[in-house]
Motif scaffolding. Structure first.
Motif, PDB file in Angstrom:
ATOM      1  N   LEU A  89       0.829  -1.213   0.000  1.00  0.00           N
ATOM      2  CA  LEU A  89       0.000   0.000   0.000  1.00  0.00           C
ATOM      3  C   LEU A  89       0.859   1.257   0.000  1.00  0.00           C
ATOM      4  O   LEU A  89       0.564   2.231  -0.695  1.00  0.00           O
ATOM      5  CB  LEU A  89      -0.932   0.008   1.219  1.00  0.00           C
ATOM      6  CG  LEU A  89      -2.047  -1.034   1.221  1.00  0.00           C
ATOM      7  CD1 LEU A  89      -2.720  -1.083   2.585  1.00  0.00           C
ATOM      8  CD2 LEU A  89      -3.062  -0.755   0.135  1.00  0.00           C
ATOM      9  N   GLN A  90       1.936   1.239   0.790  1.00  0.00           N
ATOM     10  CA  GLN A  90       2.768   2.435   0.919  1.00  0.00           C
ATOM     11  C   GLN A  90       3.477   2.815  -0.382  1.00  0.00           C
ATOM     12  O   GLN A  90       3.835   3.966  -0.565  1.00  0.00           O
ATOM     13  CB  GLN A  90       3.777   2.252   2.065  1.00  0.00           C
ATOM     14  CG  GLN A  90       3.087   2.381   3.412  1.00  0.00           C
ATOM     15  CD  GLN A  90       3.998   2.090   4.590  1.00  0.00           C
ATOM     16  OE1 GLN A  90       4.855   1.226   4.537  1.00  0.00           O
ATOM     17  NE2 GLN A  90       3.787   2.806   5.674  1.00  0.00           N
ATOM     18  N   GLU A  91       3.637   1.841  -1.287  1.00  0.00           N
ATOM     19  CA  GLU A  91       4.249   2.146  -2.585  1.00  0.00           C
ATOM     20  C   GLU A  91       3.435   3.183  -3.352  1.00  0.00           C
ATOM     21  O   GLU A  91       3.961   3.882  -4.203  1.00  0.00           O
ATOM     22  CB  GLU A  91       4.287   0.894  -3.467  1.00  0.00           C
ATOM     23  CG  GLU A  91       5.284  -0.139  -3.088  1.00  0.00           C
ATOM     24  CD  GLU A  91       5.099  -1.396  -3.941  1.00  0.00           C
ATOM     25  OE1 GLU A  91       4.806  -1.269  -5.151  1.00  0.00           O
ATOM     26  OE2 GLU A  91       5.241  -2.493  -3.383  1.00  0.00           O
ATOM     27  N   PHE A  92       2.137   3.236  -3.075  1.00  0.00           N
ATOM     28  CA  PHE A  92       1.250   4.114  -3.834  1.00  0.00           C
ATOM     29  C   PHE A  92       0.977   5.439  -3.131  1.00  0.00           C
ATOM     30  O   PHE A  92       0.217   6.257  -3.634  1.00  0.00           O
ATOM     31  CB  PHE A  92      -0.054   3.382  -4.160  1.00  0.00           C
ATOM     32  CG  PHE A  92       0.193   2.197  -5.052  1.00  0.00           C
ATOM     33  CD1 PHE A  92       0.322   2.357  -6.422  1.00  0.00           C
ATOM     34  CD2 PHE A  92       0.372   0.937  -4.518  1.00  0.00           C
ATOM     35  CE1 PHE A  92       0.594   1.273  -7.248  1.00  0.00           C
ATOM     36  CE2 PHE A  92       0.645  -0.159  -5.324  1.00  0.00           C
ATOM     37  CZ  PHE A  92       0.762   0.016  -6.694  1.00  0.00           C
ATOM     38  N   LEU A  93       1.603   5.634  -1.990  1.00  0.00           N
ATOM     39  CA  LEU A  93       1.458   6.918  -1.301  1.00  0.00           C
ATOM     40  C   LEU A  93       2.568   7.843  -1.769  1.00  0.00           C
ATOM     41  O   LEU A  93       3.632   7.389  -2.186  1.00  0.00           O
ATOM     42  CB  LEU A  93       1.555   6.721   0.224  1.00  0.00           C
ATOM     43  CG  LEU A  93       0.354   6.069   0.895  1.00  0.00           C
ATOM     44  CD1 LEU A  93       0.621   5.868   2.378  1.00  0.00           C
ATOM     45  CD2 LEU A  93      -0.906   6.902   0.705  1.00  0.00           C
ATOM     46  N   PRO A  94       2.345   9.166  -1.671  1.00  0.00           N
ATOM     47  CA  PRO A  94       3.416  10.096  -2.042  1.00  0.00           C
ATOM     48  C   PRO A  94       4.646   9.865  -1.153  1.00  0.00           C
ATOM     49  O   PRO A  94       4.530   9.269  -0.085  1.00  0.00           O
ATOM     50  CB  PRO A  94       2.818  11.472  -1.763  1.00  0.00           C
ATOM     51  CG  PRO A  94       1.356  11.269  -1.627  1.00  0.00           C
ATOM     52  CD  PRO A  94       1.143   9.845  -1.231  1.00  0.00           C
ATOM     53  N   GLN A  95       5.787  10.365  -1.592  1.00  0.00           N
ATOM     54  CA  GLN A  95       7.036  10.240  -0.827  1.00  0.00           C
ATOM     55  C   GLN A  95       6.803  10.731   0.603  1.00  0.00           C
ATOM     56  O   GLN A  95       6.235  11.792   0.809  1.00  0.00           O
ATOM     57  CB  GLN A  95       8.130  11.090  -1.503  1.00  0.00           C
ATOM     58  CG  GLN A  95       9.509  10.912  -0.924  1.00  0.00           C
ATOM     59  CD  GLN A  95      10.041   9.487  -1.073  1.00  0.00           C
ATOM     60  OE1 GLN A  95       9.975   8.916  -2.143  1.00  0.00           O
ATOM     61  NE2 GLN A  95      10.550   8.932  -0.003  1.00  0.00           N
ATOM     62  N   ALA A  96       7.210   9.936   1.570  1.00  0.00           N
ATOM     63  CA  ALA A  96       6.991  10.290   2.973  1.00  0.00           C
ATOM     64  C   ALA A  96       7.728  11.583   3.332  1.00  0.00           C
ATOM     65  O   ALA A  96       8.822  11.846   2.851  1.00  0.00           O
ATOM     66  CB  ALA A  96       7.469   9.156   3.880  1.00  0.00           C
ATOM     67  N   ALA A  97       7.091  12.370   4.174  1.00  0.00           N
ATOM     68  CA  ALA A  97       7.702  13.612   4.644  1.00  0.00           C
ATOM     69  C   ALA A  97       8.801  13.259   5.646  1.00  0.00           C
ATOM     70  O   ALA A  97       8.641  12.348   6.457  1.00  0.00           O
ATOM     71  CB  ALA A  97       6.647  14.487   5.299  1.00  0.00           C
TER      72      ALA A  97
END
Length: 153
Positions: A89-97
């Motif tokens: 799932l995290q692959e599809f989230l924007p780059q982490a802050a």
């Protein structure tokens, strides 16, 4: 990021997972795509990337809660499965802050709320309302909330 929409990237990833016979990944992606399609059917329109990101965030939050619950119950195998789903799932989230970005965003939100003359408990809600869109999909909002609370007290 390319011009492909998030939905297109998800669909392509489902096809890739099918070809690779990666059933664990495929299941997670299909579940996510189903959630997106369900919301589109409910609202009778295509969702924007930001709305799909919100769905992914919700599922990431559910996985994090499940992992904690399974680990507490000593169900490490199930927790590992959830962690694998979380990674997909995290692959599809924007780059982490970065922690610095989160910290700067919290400082800015506190400054803005203080400038409006808001203090005490309402300041927390006002500041979160500023932080949510600023860090959407890029930070664990429960952690951001905890940091904000610590700084306001």
């Amino acid at each position: 990021m390319s011009t492909a929409t998030l939905k297109t990237r998800l669909s392509d990833s489902v096809k890739d997972a099918m070809r690779a016979k990666d059933t664990a990944r495929l299941t997670t992606l299909r579940f996510l795509l189903a959630a997106v399609k369900q919301k589109e059917v409910d609202e009778r329109r295509d969702l924007a990337d930001a709305e799909i990101t919100a769905i992914i965030e919700k599922q990431v939050k559910q996985r994090r809660e499940s992992i904690a619950a399974f680990e507490q119950a000593g169900r490490t195998e199930t927790a590992e499965q959830e962690k694998a789903e979380l990674a997909v799932l995290q692959e599809f989230l924007p780059q982490a802050a970065s922690p610095e970005e989160v910290s700067a965003a919290i400082d800015a939100a506190i400054a803005e709320v203080t400038a409006q003359g808001v203090t005490g408990a309402p300041a927390m809600g006002k500041a979160m309302a500023i932080l949510k869109p600023a860090l959407a999909g890029r930070a664990d909002m429960s952690a951001v909330s905890a940091q904000l609370k610590a700084r306001l007290s």
